[in-house]
Design an enzyme around this catalytic site. Structure first.
Site, PDB file in Angstrom:
ATOM      1  N   HIS A  92      52.372  25.316 -59.968  1.00  0.00           N
ATOM      2  CA  HIS A  92      53.391  25.057 -59.155  1.00  0.00           C
ATOM      3  C   HIS A  92      53.238  25.415 -57.605  1.00  0.00           C
ATOM      4  CE1 HIS A  92      57.901  25.997 -58.265  1.00  0.00           C
ATOM      5  NE2 HIS A  92      57.877  24.864 -58.808  1.00  0.00           N
ATOM      6  N   ASP A  93      52.511  26.277 -57.373  1.00  0.00           N
ATOM      7  CA  ASP A  93      52.231  26.846 -55.854  1.00  0.00           C
ATOM      8  C   ASP A  93      51.242  25.707 -55.352  1.00  0.00           C
ATOM      9  OD1 ASP A  93      53.541  29.190 -56.047  1.00  0.00           O
ATOM     10  OD2 ASP A  93      51.844  30.383 -56.016  1.00  0.00           O
TER      11      ASP A  93
END
Length: 150
Positions: A92-93
């Protein structure tokens, strides 16, 4: 004397321009960078697996200039209640950081958040009964948090 100085400066200027032009070409990301980024940030398990393989071999992708940095699940626990969510948060990052750098974050945020949720639910498939229910509830909470505050 003035002619020699002018010729010397011209040669130096040419050398500097050649160096800058070469450096720019050498550091330019491959043209398929947006497609690779898109492939690695879809909601499917195969997309996650492709990203995980690339993350394990980041050097092979260095020409792309991807930002692989992560703080995992930020201020939330990386492994809440023992559920290993850290790699899902790292992907996600990856999506957030790289789409922000590309200037296309807002067009992709919803999909990135959905990919996180799908990744977290796949973690939960490793459990059964009440533990699986608790895992899915925690995944839903993480998804709602990134959707609202991410």
């Amino acid at each position: 004397m003035h002619q020699r100085l002018a010729i010397g400066l011209s040669a130096s200027a040419l050398a500097l321009l050649t160096t800058v032009a070469t450096a720019t070409v050498a550091t330019a990301a491959p043209a398929d960078k947006p497609q690779v980024l898109s492939n690695w940030t879809q909601t499917s398990a195969s997309s996650y697996n492709q990203w995980a393989a690339a993350r394990a071999n980041q050097g092979a992708w260095s020409a792309y200039g991807f930002n692989w940095s992560t703080d995992y699940c930020s201020t939330s626990p990386d492994n809440p209640f023992g559920f290993p969510f850290s790699m899902s948060c790292a992907r996600h990052d990856f999506g957030y950081r790289n789409y922000k750098a590309a200037g296309t974050f807002s067009a992709n945020k919803s999909r990135l958040d959905s990919a996180l949720y799908e990744d977290l639910k796949r973690v939960c498939l490793n459990y059964g009964g009440a533990t699986k229910t608790a895992c899915n509830s925690t995944a839903w909470t993480y998804y709602q948090a990134v959707k609202a505050f991410g």
